[in-house]
Design a protein around this motif. Structure first.
Motif, short mmCIF file in Angstrom:
data_model
loop_
_atom_site.label_atom_id
_atom_site.label_comp_id
_atom_site.label_asym_id
_atom_site.label_seq_id
_atom_site.Cartn_x
_atom_site.Cartn_y
_atom_site.Cartn_z
N ASP A 1 -4.82 -9.71 -11.12
CA ASP A 1 -5.09 -8.41 -11.73
C ASP A 1 -6.01 -8.55 -12.94
O ASP A 1 -6.99 -7.82 -13.09
CB ASP A 1 -3.78 -7.74 -12.16
N ASP B 1 1.08 0.80 0.41
CA ASP B 1 0.36 -0.21 -0.36
C ASP B 1 -0.28 0.41 -1.60
O ASP B 1 -0.81 1.53 -1.55
CB ASP B 1 -0.73 -0.86 0.49
N GLU B 2 -0.22 -0.33 -2.69
CA GLU B 2 -0.84 0.13 -3.93
C GLU B 2 -2.36 0.16 -3.77
O GLU B 2 -2.96 -0.78 -3.25
CB GLU B 2 -0.47 -0.80 -5.09
N THR B 3 -2.96 1.24 -4.22
CA THR B 3 -4.42 1.39 -4.15
C THR B 3 -5.04 1.05 -5.50
O THR B 3 -4.58 1.55 -6.53
CB THR B 3 -4.81 2.83 -3.75
N ILE B 4 -6.04 0.20 -5.48
CA ILE B 4 -6.72 -0.21 -6.71
C ILE B 4 -8.20 0.13 -6.58
O ILE B 4 -8.86 -0.27 -5.61
CB ILE B 4 -6.55 -1.72 -6.97
N THR B 5 -8.72 0.86 -7.55
CA THR B 5 -10.14 1.18 -7.57
C THR B 5 -10.87 0.14 -8.41
O THR B 5 -10.54 -0.07 -9.57
CB THR B 5 -10.38 2.58 -8.17
N THR B 6 -11.84 -0.51 -7.81
CA THR B 6 -12.55 -1.56 -8.53
C THR B 6 -13.99 -1.62 -8.05
O THR B 6 -14.46 -0.73 -7.34
CB THR B 6 -11.84 -2.92 -8.34
N ASP C 1 -2.20 -3.14 7.01
CA ASP C 1 -2.12 -2.25 5.86
C ASP C 1 -1.00 -1.24 6.07
O ASP C 1 -0.66 -0.87 7.20
CB ASP C 1 -3.44 -1.52 5.65
N ASP C 2 -0.43 -0.79 4.94
CA ASP C 2 0.69 0.14 4.99
C ASP C 2 0.39 1.33 4.09
O ASP C 2 -0.31 1.19 3.07
CB ASP C 2 1.97 -0.57 4.52
N ASP C 3 0.93 2.49 4.45
CA ASP C 3 0.69 3.69 3.63
C ASP C 3 1.24 3.53 2.22
O ASP C 3 0.78 4.18 1.29
CB ASP C 3 1.34 4.91 4.29
#
Length: 260
Positions: free
Chosen positions: A95, A44-49, A40-42
């Motif tokens: 998505d 990286d896009e964060t997705i709330t699901t 993981d990388d700082d």
């Protein structure tokens, strides 16, 4: 690091793109996405699901890979999942299929063996045509009594398609000395939802052979053979309370396989 998914297609010269210069055949870039095997990388896009939404994506991905293997489709399932699709209004399945309706369209497209970039309108028309093709007896059998004038108004049809009802389905199939008997119960808005669930559980062939009914028919032979009385009572109770929050996630699956 990004992973590259390429799709094989006609009319593209791989030498014209340095990214594809090392690949043979006619390819195009289907998608760029973060390599899942990297840390993981700082950035990286964060997705709330939700866990349910993740399950929808997993269901479509599983159906995609199963269909490609079953039909010997020379196409990378990852490419299909990450590339823009008309089926999802230009979004990628990874998505779009977090959403319930998009998930159903994805499952149906692969379950019915349709084109890899089938339009959303084609799927929606196909789903709508299932009710239009029913005669009055079949419509009453699935949706209840028809109006006294024998006509189904658009308003009446729309109401029945969006109202939550208890559906049950039974499957009895024998192939290659293997007999499968299955029972399914869930609360849904229409037959298409139930059929899509059966495709996800049993595959398109067995789903097509399913006998889907409204309510629980406790005297049906397969129901008698597979469903214990306490479970049947619970199903009936849930059918009487389809408006409850628990009904929306309610599902019962029972199956037995006999190998000759």
């Amino acid at each position: 690091m990004n992973a590259i998914v390429a799709e094989r297609t006609a009319g593209i010269n791989p030498k014209a793109d340095p990214v594809l210069d090392h690949m043979e055949g006619k390819l195009r870039i289907g998608a760029l996405f973060p390599d899942p095997l990297d840390d993981d990388d700082d950035g990286d896009e964060t997705i709330t699901t939700t866990r349910r939404a993740i399950g929808r994506v997993a269901l479509v991905a599983s159906e995609t890979a199963t269909r490609f293997q079953r039909e010997a489709v020379e196409h990378d399932p990852m490419a299909w999942m990450f590339s823009p699709r008309r089926l999802f209004d230009g979004a990628a399945a990874i998505d779009a299929c977090l959403d319930r309706d998009a998930c159903m369209r994805g499952v149906l497209a692969h379950g019915l063996g349709l084109g890899l970039d089938v339009s959303r309108a084609a799927i929606d028309a196909l789903m709508a045509s299932e009710d239009d093709g029913l005669d009055e007896h079949e419509y009453e059998y699935l949706y209840g009594n028809i109006p006294s004038n024998g006509r189904r108004s658009n308003r009446d049809r729309a109401g029945r398609q969006t109202r939550l009802r208890l559906y049950t389905a039974t499957i009895a199939e024998t192939r290659d000395n293997r007999m499968l008997q299955a029972f399914h119960a869930s609360v849904a808005r229409n037959v298409d939802e139930v059929r899509a669930r059966l495709v996800g559980r049993f595959g398109p062939d067995l789903a097509a052979a399913a006998d889907i009914r409204t309510g629980l028919h406790s005297t049906a032979p397969l129901v008698i053979a597979l469903v214990p009385s306490p479970v049947a009572a619970m199903i009936i109770q849930m059918g009487n309370d389809c408006a409850s929050s628990a009904a929306k996630t309610f599902a019962v699956d029972i199956q037995q396989v006999i190998q000759a």
